[in-house]
Design a protein around this motif. Structure first.
Motif, PDB file in Angstrom:
ATOM      1  N   ARG A 245       0.831  -1.479  -0.041  1.00  0.00           N
ATOM      2  CA  ARG A 245      -0.219   0.029  -0.513  1.00  0.00           C
ATOM      3  C   ARG A 245       1.349   1.217  -0.447  1.00  0.00           C
ATOM      4  O   ARG A 245       0.349   1.865  -0.616  1.00  0.00           O
ATOM      5  N   GLU A 246       1.851   0.968   0.806  1.00  0.00           N
ATOM      6  CA  GLU A 246       2.915   2.879   1.085  1.00  0.00           C
ATOM      7  C   GLU A 246       3.187   3.018  -0.326  1.00  0.00           C
ATOM      8  O   GLU A 246       3.929   4.122  -0.601  1.00  0.00           O
ATOM      9  N   ALA A 247       3.376   1.156  -1.615  1.00  0.00           N
ATOM     10  CA  ALA A 247       4.726   2.163  -2.373  1.00  0.00           C
ATOM     11  C   ALA A 247       3.618   2.058  -3.273  1.00  0.00           C
ATOM     12  O   ALA A 247       4.385   3.583  -4.599  1.00  0.00           O
ATOM     13  N   VAL A 248       2.729   2.263  -3.909  1.00  0.00           N
ATOM     14  CA  VAL A 248       1.193   1.936  -4.240  1.00  0.00           C
ATOM     15  C   VAL A 248       1.086   3.811  -4.081  1.00  0.00           C
ATOM     16  O   VAL A 248       0.625   4.373  -4.816  1.00  0.00           O
ATOM     17  N   LEU A 249       1.086   4.441  -2.830  1.00  0.00           N
ATOM     18  CA  LEU A 249       0.251   5.569  -2.889  1.00  0.00           C
ATOM     19  C   LEU A 249       1.449   6.152  -2.533  1.00  0.00           C
ATOM     20  O   LEU A 249       1.057   7.797  -3.090  1.00  0.00           O
ATOM     21  N   ILE A 602       2.102  -0.273  -9.861  1.00  0.00           N
ATOM     22  CA  ILE A 602       0.180   0.375  -9.619  1.00  0.00           C
ATOM     23  C   ILE A 602       0.043  -0.807 -10.204  1.00  0.00           C
ATOM     24  O   ILE A 602      -0.747  -1.746  -9.904  1.00  0.00           O
ATOM     25  N   SER A 603      -0.466  -1.013 -11.194  1.00  0.00           N
ATOM     26  CA  SER A 603      -0.822  -1.906 -12.303  1.00  0.00           C
ATOM     27  C   SER A 603      -0.196  -3.270 -12.055  1.00  0.00           C
ATOM     28  O   SER A 603      -0.817  -4.330 -11.758  1.00  0.00           O
ATOM     29  N   ALA A 604       1.240  -4.050 -11.279  1.00  0.00           N
ATOM     30  CA  ALA A 604       1.620  -4.832 -11.443  1.00  0.00           C
ATOM     31  C   ALA A 604       1.068  -4.911  -9.801  1.00  0.00           C
ATOM     32  O   ALA A 604       0.754  -6.668  -9.217  1.00  0.00           O
ATOM     33  N   ALA A 605       1.114  -4.370  -8.483  1.00  0.00           N
ATOM     34  CA  ALA A 605       0.699  -4.298  -7.463  1.00  0.00           C
ATOM     35  C   ALA A 605      -1.019  -5.037  -7.176  1.00  0.00           C
ATOM     36  O   ALA A 605      -1.607  -5.396  -6.620  1.00  0.00           O
ATOM     37  N   CYS A 606      -1.666  -3.775  -8.093  1.00  0.00           N
ATOM     38  CA  CYS A 606      -3.568  -4.456  -8.537  1.00  0.00           C
ATOM     39  C   CYS A 606      -3.167  -5.693  -8.353  1.00  0.00           C
ATOM     40  O   CYS A 606      -4.596  -5.900  -8.096  1.00  0.00           O
ATOM     41  N   ALA A 607      -2.453  -6.064  -9.872  1.00  0.00           N
ATOM     42  CA  ALA A 607      -2.717  -7.451 -10.483  1.00  0.00           C
ATOM     43  C   ALA A 607      -3.241  -8.397  -9.174  1.00  0.00           C
ATOM     44  O   ALA A 607      -3.614  -9.467  -9.390  1.00  0.00           O
ATOM     45  N   ILE A 608      -1.495  -8.179  -8.965  1.00  0.00           N
ATOM     46  CA  ILE A 608      -0.964  -9.740  -7.654  1.00  0.00           C
ATOM     47  C   ILE A 608      -2.022  -9.484  -6.705  1.00  0.00           C
ATOM     48  O   ILE A 608      -2.242 -10.562  -6.564  1.00  0.00           O
ATOM     49  N   SER A 609      -1.885  -8.547  -6.352  1.00  0.00           N
ATOM     50  CA  SER A 609      -3.173  -8.051  -5.172  1.00  0.00           C
ATOM     51  C   SER A 609      -3.959  -9.423  -5.325  1.00  0.00           C
ATOM     52  O   SER A 609      -5.667  -9.085  -4.686  1.00  0.00           O
ATOM     53  N   LYS A 610      -4.684  -8.269  -6.401  1.00  0.00           N
ATOM     54  CA  LYS A 610      -6.440  -9.510  -6.762  1.00  0.00           C
ATOM     55  C   LYS A 610      -5.945 -10.595  -7.491  1.00  0.00           C
ATOM     56  O   LYS A 610      -6.890 -11.762  -6.792  1.00  0.00           O
TER      57      LYS A 610
END
Length: 614
Positions: A245-249, A602-610
């Motif tokens: 979350r911190e890296a995405v923010l 952001i794209s990678a973090a969202c996809a991996i979290s999903k």
């Protein structure tokens, strides 16, 4: 951090020891901005880059491109010190703490915001000094060099306040409790023994073809507090609760700095001509908005709940591309203009990396992949909003017609090679994406469907080309271009944009090949083979995030999480990424902060979290 560098917060060195020939490591820079301009602040407290009045304007500080002639704003202790830095939580306001044997001083830097609903004409850089403990001797010097270092200022005093003038540009240095400003040697400077409990302030308002307004201290203090409040409110509204979350923010806040507020355009980076290879010719101006980044940008805005930014950016993109319709320029100016003539400046370049360029000749190239990115952006916007404007719908249909007639052409590809065009695989895959999205939009009644049969036929023809000419039986993977045996990490975008199913054996084998041959630890090279330019380059940061996302989408979640953890750790001490990183030393290379690096995170973090269900 370069090889052999001591830990960030364990240095007792004078600032000159941090620099080589006057240049700080690129990893040492943080960025501040106000949605119109952006500045780079080095770890030693020097503002080494600032274009005014806009992000893509000529600079007043450009020491990062010429340590002797570029101009800077120095601010540091006069004695040896250690440094710790952070952004104030949820903001783009930078806080630097200098710890010395005599005491502790804190500097807070911001390009201030005036109101969250309106853009005031004035630009203002504020540097606040707080005595935390003991007494710290501090020195400061404002050394403006207008027009990319070409014009030294004329120093005058107005109402007792020092002002630097050059043509229609003027900046003032308003100082409180930081010593009496003096003017000498084309600089405005001073010094102060900063005592515990004392708060000093240097405000630098700038005017371009406008009256220069001298603010009161109370007004400056109120703007600094308002700036923090506006950033925190914006950050609080971001909708992401997954891993990292911190890296995405931080990436979201960085991207917000790269959005040119007057138009809604997203700049690729805040700087120009920072080298991909020290001493080499790979030095480009990235203060433009690339169509290549459009789908990543819109999807990031939608995923993070940035609806205002998504609307503004989409309509800017539609306006800019209308000027050249049905052909797309590779990039557009932040004001939507289509011309970006490339010129070399008489500057030394970072560590002698010349030429220093403004403008970008890649604007004139043919890059077929941009049509896929634009149609994907239209698809994402239409799906989110449920409709498209009639004129936009017609133009998207015409773009699909254009691709049906032109996809067979060779092009310069996503990496903008300056050698002869070829049939790049990623470009063909994105032509398939363009026609596929047009078919989907037509099937939903969102764009005119009179030519849908032609688009389906064209889509199939593109796939046949890719599968027969861009796949190597010998290597068992998609290659860089038709008939080539080289690899290209950009082909991973075929998987990310849905050219094929993530479980498709050919795509999975391509992910494996990229990981095996282009990856070195967490670093991924852009491609193998020649590109028509001399010299080497670092690993391209976005490619590493593309590989992490591709691993997750193709079912290798543990590998994706492991790589993502490594990549998040590659940011500098305040969470920023440049365009490239040297895999050996860890040094940053290329322009920074690089929007595509943060978009890919952001794209990678969202996809991996999903994929992980988090």
């Amino acid at each position: 951090m370069g090889a052999g560098d001591p830990p960030v917060n364990d240095r007792r060195l004078p600032a000159t020891a941090w620099r080589t020939d006057g240049y700080a490591p690129l990893r040492h820079y943080a960025v501040i901005g106000d949605g119109r301009a952006a500045a780079l602040v080095a770890r030693d407290g020097s503002v080494d880059w600032l274009g005014l009045p806009a992000l893509d304007s000529p600079t007043v500080f450009a020491a990062v491109l010429d340590a002797a002639r570029g101009g800077r704003f120095l601010l540091e202790p006069e004695v040896t010190y250690r440094v710790a830095r952070r952004y104030l939580p949820g903001t783009n306001v930078l806080e630097t703490t200098f710890t010395t044997d005599r005491g502790i001083a804190r500097v807070t830097d911001a390009l201030t915001l005036h109101d969250d609903a309106a853009l005031a004409p004035m630009r203002e850089l504020q540097r606040r000094l707080d005595g935390v403990a003991g007494t710290v001797p501090m020195r400061w010097s404002v050394q403006p060099r207008f027009a990319y270092g070409a014009r030294a200022p004329r120093l005058v005093r107005r109402a007792g306040i020092p002002v630097a003038e050059s043509g229609s540009d003027a900046l003032a240095v308003c100082a409180w409790e930081v010593g009496e400003p003096t003017c000498a040697d084309d600089a405005i400077g001073g010094r102060v023994d900063l005592q515990e409990g004392t708060r000093g302030l240097i405000a630098m308002p700038f005017a371009y073809q406008e009256p220069l307004v001298f603010p009161a201290r109370s007004e400056c203090d109120a703007r600094m507090e308002k700036t923090c409040e506006i950033w925190r409110h914006w950050a609080k509204e971001r909708a992401y609760e997954g891993m990292w979350r911190e890296a995405v923010l931080r990436s979201a806040l960085t991207l917000k700095l790269l959005i040119f507020a007057p138009s809604g355009a997203v700049a690729a980076a805040a700087t120009s001509s920072l080298p991909e290879c020290i001493g080499g010719e790979r030095n480009w101006d990235y203060r433009f908005s690339w169509v290549r980044d459009s789908a990543f940008a819109l999807e990031a805005f939608l995923r993070l709940g940035c609806s205002a930014e998504a609307h503004a950016y989409f309509w800017w993109l539609m306006h800019a591309s209308q000027l050249t319709h049905p052909r797309l320029r590779v990039l557009y100016r932040l004001d939507g203009g289509a011309q970006a003539p490339e010129v070399a400046l008489p500057l030394e370049g970072y560590h002698g990396s010349a030429p220093v360029r403004i403008g970008n000749a890649a604007a004139d190239q043919v890059q077929l992949d941009t049509y896929g990115e634009l149609l994907q952006t239209g698809w994402l916007y239409a799906r989110a909003m449920g409709r498209l404007d009639n004129d936009v719908a017609r133009r998207l249909a015409e773009l699909a017609d254009f691709i049906c007639s032109h996809w067979q052409r060779p092009d310069s590809g996503i990496w903008e090679v300056r050698s002869a065009p070829v049939h790049f695989t990623q470009s063909k895959m994105m032509c398939w994406v363009a026609l596929d999205r047009a078919v989907r939009l037509a099937e939903r009644g969102l764009i005119p469907h009179g030519h849908a049969a032609r688009w389906r036929s064209g889509r199939q023809a593109v796939r046949e080309f890719v599968e027969t000419r861009c796949f190597s039986q010998e290597r068992n993977c998609y290659v860089r271009s038709a008939g080539s045996e080289d690899l290209d990490a950009a082909v991973l975008l075929g998987l990310l944009y849905g050219y094929g199913d993530p479980g498709d054996p050919r795509l999975r084998a391509t992910v494996d090949a990229v990981g095996r041959e282009l990856r070195h630890g967490p670093y991924v090279d852009r491609y193998s083979g020649e590109d028509g330019l001399s010299g080497t380059e670092g690993a391209f940061v976005a490619c590493s995030f593309w590989l992490a996302e591709s691993l997750a989408r193709s079912g290798r979640l543990d590998d994706a999480v492991e790589l993502m953890d490594e990549l998040v750790g590659l940011a500098n001490d305040v969470g920023l990424y440049s365009e490239e990183i040297d895999p050996v030393s860890g040094a940053f290379l290329g322009n920074m902060p690089q929007g595509l690096s943060h978009l890919a995170l952001i794209s990678a973090a969202c996809a991996i979290s999903k994929e992980a269900g988090r």
